[in-house]
Write an enzyme that holds these catalytic residues in place. Structure first.
Site, PDB file in Angstrom:
ATOM      1  CD  GLU A 102      62.913  95.210  -3.983  1.00 20.17           C
ATOM      2  OE1 GLU A 102      62.256  94.915  -3.221  1.00 20.17           O
ATOM      3  OE2 GLU A 102      62.711  96.681  -4.313  1.00 20.17           O
TER       4      GLU A 102
ATOM      5  CE  LYS B  36      57.528  85.977  -3.064  1.00 15.85           C
ATOM      6  NZ  LYS B  36      57.785  85.261  -2.076  1.00 15.85           N
TER       7      LYS B  36
ATOM      8  CG  ASP C 243      60.692  81.490   2.186  1.00 21.37           C
ATOM      9  OD1 ASP C 243      59.610  82.025   1.963  1.00 21.37           O
ATOM     10  OD2 ASP C 243      60.685  80.336   2.064  1.00 21.37           O
TER      11      ASP C 243
ATOM     12  CE1 TYR D 101      57.244  94.457   0.716  1.00 19.89           C
ATOM     13  CE2 TYR D 101      58.863  93.005   1.591  1.00 19.89           C
ATOM     14  CZ  TYR D 101      57.720  93.350   1.409  1.00 19.89           C
ATOM     15  OH  TYR D 101      56.439  92.615   2.114  1.00 19.89           O
TER      16      TYR D 101
ATOM     17  CE  LYS E  39      58.359  81.633  -5.170  1.00 22.43           C
ATOM     18  NZ  LYS E  39      56.854  81.296  -5.103  1.00 22.43           N
TER      19      LYS E  39
ATOM     20  CB  CYS F 184      67.748  53.058  24.570  1.00 23.43           C
ATOM     21  SG  CYS F 184      69.468  53.980  23.784  1.00 23.43           S
TER      22      CYS F 184
ATOM     23  CB  CYS G 187      72.324  51.905  26.644  1.00 20.03           C
ATOM     24  SG  CYS G 187      70.825  52.796  27.298  1.00 20.03           S
TER      25      CYS G 187
ATOM     26  CB  CYS H  36      67.648  56.741  26.046  1.00 23.49           C
ATOM     27  SG  CYS H  36      68.851  55.986  27.315  1.00 23.49           S
TER      28      CYS H  36
ATOM     29  CB  CYS I 226      72.733  55.744  27.338  1.00 25.28           C
ATOM     30  SG  CYS I 226      72.451  55.830  25.462  1.00 25.28           S
TER      31      CYS I 226
HETATM   32  S1  IVH Z   1      56.929  93.575  -2.583  1.00 24.20           S
HETATM   33  C1  IVH Z   1      52.871  94.838  -3.842  1.00 24.20           C
HETATM   34  N1  IVH Z   1      59.328  92.938  -2.228  1.00 24.20           N
HETATM   35  O1  IVH Z   1      56.524  88.295  -1.048  1.00 24.20           O
HETATM   36  C2  IVH Z   1      54.330  94.208  -3.553  1.00 24.20           C
HETATM   37  N2  IVH Z   1      57.459  91.458  -1.459  1.00 24.20           N
HETATM   38  O2  IVH Z   1      54.180  87.285  -2.333  1.00 24.20           O
HETATM   39  C3  IVH Z   1      54.199  93.331  -2.479  1.00 24.20           C
HETATM   40  N3  IVH Z   1      58.519  89.435  -0.262  1.00 24.20           N
HETATM   41  O3  IVH Z   1      53.819  89.256   1.175  1.00 24.20           O
HETATM   42  C4  IVH Z   1      55.441  92.828  -1.696  1.00 24.20           C
HETATM   43  N4  IVH Z   1      60.572  90.018  -0.482  1.00 24.20           N
HETATM   44  O4  IVH Z   1      56.173  88.793   2.355  1.00 24.20           O
HETATM   45  C5  IVH Z   1      58.107  92.628  -1.937  1.00 24.20           C
HETATM   46  N5  IVH Z   1      61.539  92.352  -2.056  1.00 24.20           N
HETATM   47  C6  IVH Z   1      60.331  91.914  -1.787  1.00 24.20           C
HETATM   48  C7  IVH Z   1      59.950  90.866  -1.154  1.00 24.20           C
HETATM   49  C8  IVH Z   1      58.626  90.639  -0.904  1.00 24.20           C
HETATM   50  C9  IVH Z   1      59.794  89.023   0.058  1.00 24.20           C
HETATM   51  C10 IVH Z   1      57.300  88.720   0.061  1.00 24.20           C
HETATM   52  C11 IVH Z   1      56.408  89.518   0.820  1.00 24.20           C
HETATM   53  C12 IVH Z   1      54.906  89.596   0.218  1.00 24.20           C
HETATM   54  C13 IVH Z   1      54.961  88.158  -0.671  1.00 24.20           C
HETATM   55  C14 IVH Z   1      54.290  88.456  -1.903  1.00 24.20           C
END
Ligand code: IVH
Length: 687
Positions: free
Chosen positions: A122, A124, A126, A233, A322, A426, A429, A444, A449
């Site tokens: 999946e 990750k 943010d 998720y 990451k 400013c 102006c 300003c 201006c």
């Molecule tokens: S699984 C035990 N799936 O990442 C599994 N987390 O560092 C824990 N996050 O607190 C979470 N996308 O906020 C999972 N597809 C995803 C995710 C995800 C983002 C975040 C989540 C979690 C943090 C863990």
């Protein structure tokens, strides 16, 4: 027609209609917000919502907490309650390279032994983790992760996110907890920051902070204004029903219950395929509508997850692989100051041009003086810059080891004094600048201006406002330079000949611009209010004001008290709106707009297809939030009629405080009565 409370049979019919309407609207919500594939137009959806609102206003006893009308945001709270998580919310271990991913793979392979397994991969995202608990099919609690064991109760805020179901099918387990990531898409993030910059508020550093800040608002009505979304998720736990044996099937199951599951998830067999999935998205991540900082790799078999267990806060059965941040270093040549549309003085960094992830960066946003001090960024520093998708490049910090001692600390006031004796001034102006009490930004104060004039013009013509194609930044600079336009009302008095005389503009484009200006006269009222560029009035606030005041004239005449009685309109906005309409220059500009036929009066009524058509209203007693004239104007605008006497033809009696003899007469005739709040709801306003 008598709409008084009828027989038990009538009531049963009403209840059934309500149920049908709600199911239908929920289905369209699901198609639009979860599946991203609407079946009906926005107007048709609005019509259904209006029908539901009216029926609920007439029969408030039948309003249910999972009704689609109940997402607008409840009243603010003093502080969030604490939620104990029955099962802790874990975090994830990280892999920063292929080696680290493979090391994780060998570790788990050893523990698993010979048993076959595959991987669910999946993005990750943010954002921030939330846990949603459903009891008997209803969303009961929504909580933040907190420290993993105890989070904050943000149920009221999460209810405003349209892609979170308020209720699920009765087939679902009697009690279960779903986990997912709430996030703000990049577009929403940029828009929010643009509006905050215009309003002189500190900016959010990234979409994650913006999502967390939005969800952790004590006032859910503010959360409701932010375009938050969710992908779920995992299933935390479920009682009273067997659930699938693998993660992948669980996600499918959650999808079938109405939760939003990412379409980008993949079930993969080998670690090589996992690596490919990662590389594909590493290249394409900028095209995603949300920020992703990596992928999450999860062992699919839940029995193996159990067997693998956790180390401390982190599960062994999953890992975050990451993406490297898109960063680069360059020299910060100078900190300059630009003047915003409302006069805000915004520092920004002029950089030695550098290519970061294939894009040349020459400038970066610096939020305000405090931010620059906190990060200790100096002119002449070598700085680390980071970019993400369309998010404006950020300066992360200075490379202190590269300092030579010649770097210069930044002071806004000093900077604004350097060029002029009258100081601080400013930069455009030369007017002396001001800093309103309790605000972080300097301004300003000169509305004339040239920088402000130009940006107001550009804003007026921009897409979210009057949408006049052909009037962008360059064109507004040119029009002002040539003296053809002094403020945006002048646009409506331009002639084709004047435009065609400008350099680089032929007959054809002059024609196009004139047509675009002409067409903009028909924009809805909300757009016009936004376009005026009133400080603190962004697009969302403009929409709220439109629904509340209905014409520019009514808005211009509104008192501070009337304005602040509108939910989400605080004293700061109220002050700024009243000040705007009191200003002589603004009065002159609005008159010129009106003279050029720009005012889209009664737009809303036309759009709303006159929902009160054929209904007769009589008002008695004192209303708190309308004058009698306003209430009657509203009724008329929505197609109804306002009468002074109760007859058998009266549809509703609106009863305010200390009602007169009309009340008795209405009761005798069995006419349905509305309280002021019910009446407001019927008009489609928040009570
Ligand atoms: S699984 C035990 N799936 O990442 C599994 N987390 O560092 C824990 N996050 O607190 C979470 N996308 O906020 C999972 N597809 C995803 C995710 C995800 C983002 C975040 C989540 C979690 C943090 C863990």
């Amino acid at each position: 027609m008598n709409q008084g409370l009828g027989s038990a049979g009538d009531l049963a019919k009403v209840k059934k209609s309500l149920g049908r309407l709600r199911a239908e609207i929920s289905r369209h919500n699901y198609l639009y917000y979860v599946l991203d594939s609407p079946e009906i137009s926005d107007a048709a959806y609005d019509a259904l919502m209006r029908e539901l609102k009216q029926l609920e206003a007439a029969y408030p006893q039948f309003v249910t907490p999972d009704s689609p009308t109940q997402r607008v945001g409840a009243a603010p709270v003093e502080a969030f309650g604490v939620v104990e998580h029955p099962l802790p919310l874990l975090s994830l271990g990280n892999a920063f390279s292929q080696e680290e991913l493979l090391a994780w793979y060998s570790r788990i392979s050893k523990i698993v032994g010979g048993q076959q397994f595959n991987f669910a991969c999946e993005h990750k995202i943010d954002g921030l983790a939330v846990a949603l608990t459903y009891v008997n099919g209803q969303l009961a609690v929504g909580a933040t992760r907190g420290d993993g064991f105890r989070g904050e109760d943000i149920t009221q805020n999460l209810r405003t996110i349209r892609s979170i179901p308020l209720s699920v099918s009765e087939e679902a387990p009697s009690r279960f907890e779903v986990r997912g990531e709430v996030f703000l898409p990049k577009a929403g993030f940029n828009k929010l920051n643009r509006e905050r910059a215009e309003e002189g508020l500190p900016l959010f550093a990234n979409p994650r902070n913006a999502a967390a800040g939005s969800v952790r608002q004590l006032d859910p009505r503010i959360t409701a204004k932010r375009p938050l979304d969710i992908y779920v998720y995992m299933l935390g736990y479920a009682e009273g029903k067997a659930t699938p044996p693998t993660h992948w099937e669980t996600l499918e199951y959650l999808g079938s219950l109405g939760f939003k599951v990412s379409p980008n998830n993949r079930l993969l067999d080998t670690i090589i395929e996992v690596e490919d999935f990662y590389n594909t998205w590493l290249e394409r991540r900028e095209s995603l509508p949300y920020e992703a900082d990596g992928i999450v790799v999860k062992i699919n078999q839940l029995d193996l997850q159990l067997k693998l267990g956790n180390v401390g806060h982190e599960p062994r059965w999953a890992i975050a692989y990451k993406f490297p941040p898109i960063q680069g270093t360059t020299v910060l040549k100078e900190i300059k100051i630009s003047v915003g549309r409302t006069g805000t003085l915004n520092p920004y960094a002029v950089l030695e041009p550098v290519s970061v992830g294939g894009v040349t960066i020459k400038q970066a946003a610096l939020h305000n003086e405090d931010d620059i001090r906190r990060k200790d960024i100096r002119e002449g520093d070598t700085v680390i810059i980071q970019r993400a998708g369309e998010v404006i490049p950020q300066i992360i910090g200075a490379v202190v080891s590269k300092r030579t001692g010649k770097e210069k600390q930044f002071s806004l006031l000093e900077k604004l004094c350097a060029r002029d004796k009258k100081c601080p001034a400013c930069p455009v102006c030369g007017s002396e600048i001001v800093k309103p009490e309790a605000e972080v930004m300097y301004y300003c104060p000169n509305a004339a201006c040239p920088a402000q004039v130009q940006q107001r013009l550009e804003h007026f013509a921009s897409r979210g406002a009057m949408d006049i194609r052909g009037i962008g930044e360059q064109m507004s600079v040119l029009l002002i330079e040539k003296g053809l336009v002094r403020d945006f009302s002048d646009l409506y008095y331009l002639t084709k000949e004047q435009l065609a005389r400008l350099e680089r503009i032929g007959d054809k484009s002059a024609n196009n611009i004139i047509t675009a200006i002409e067409n903009s006269k028909k924009r809805p009222l909300g757009r016009l209010i936004y376009a005026l560029g009133i400080r603190h009035v962004g697009g969302e606030t403009a929409e709220i004001l439109t629904k509340e005041f209905f014409s520019l004239e009514a808005l211009a005449n509104a008192s501070k008290e009337q304005l602040s009685s509108v939910p989400t309109i605080g004293p700061k906005i109220a002050d700024s709106v009243t000040a705007f309409f009191k200003n002589e220059e603004n009065i002159r500009i609005i008159k010129r707009l009106k003279d050029a036929d720009v005012l889209p009066e009664e737009e809303v009524a036309k759009l709303e297809e006159q929902p009160l058509l054929g209904q007769e209203f009589v008002i008695t007693g004192r209303l708190n939030r309308f004058t009698r004239q306003e209430a009657e104007a509203w009724i008329k605008a929505l197609g109804g009629t306002a009468k002074s006497d109760v007859t058998s033809k009266t549809t509703y009696l609106v009863a305010g405080a200390e009602p007169g003899s009309k009340l008795g007469r209405a009761q005798a005739l069995g006419i349905k009565q509305l309280t002021e709040d019910e009446f407001r709801r019927l008009l489609g306003k928040t009570a």
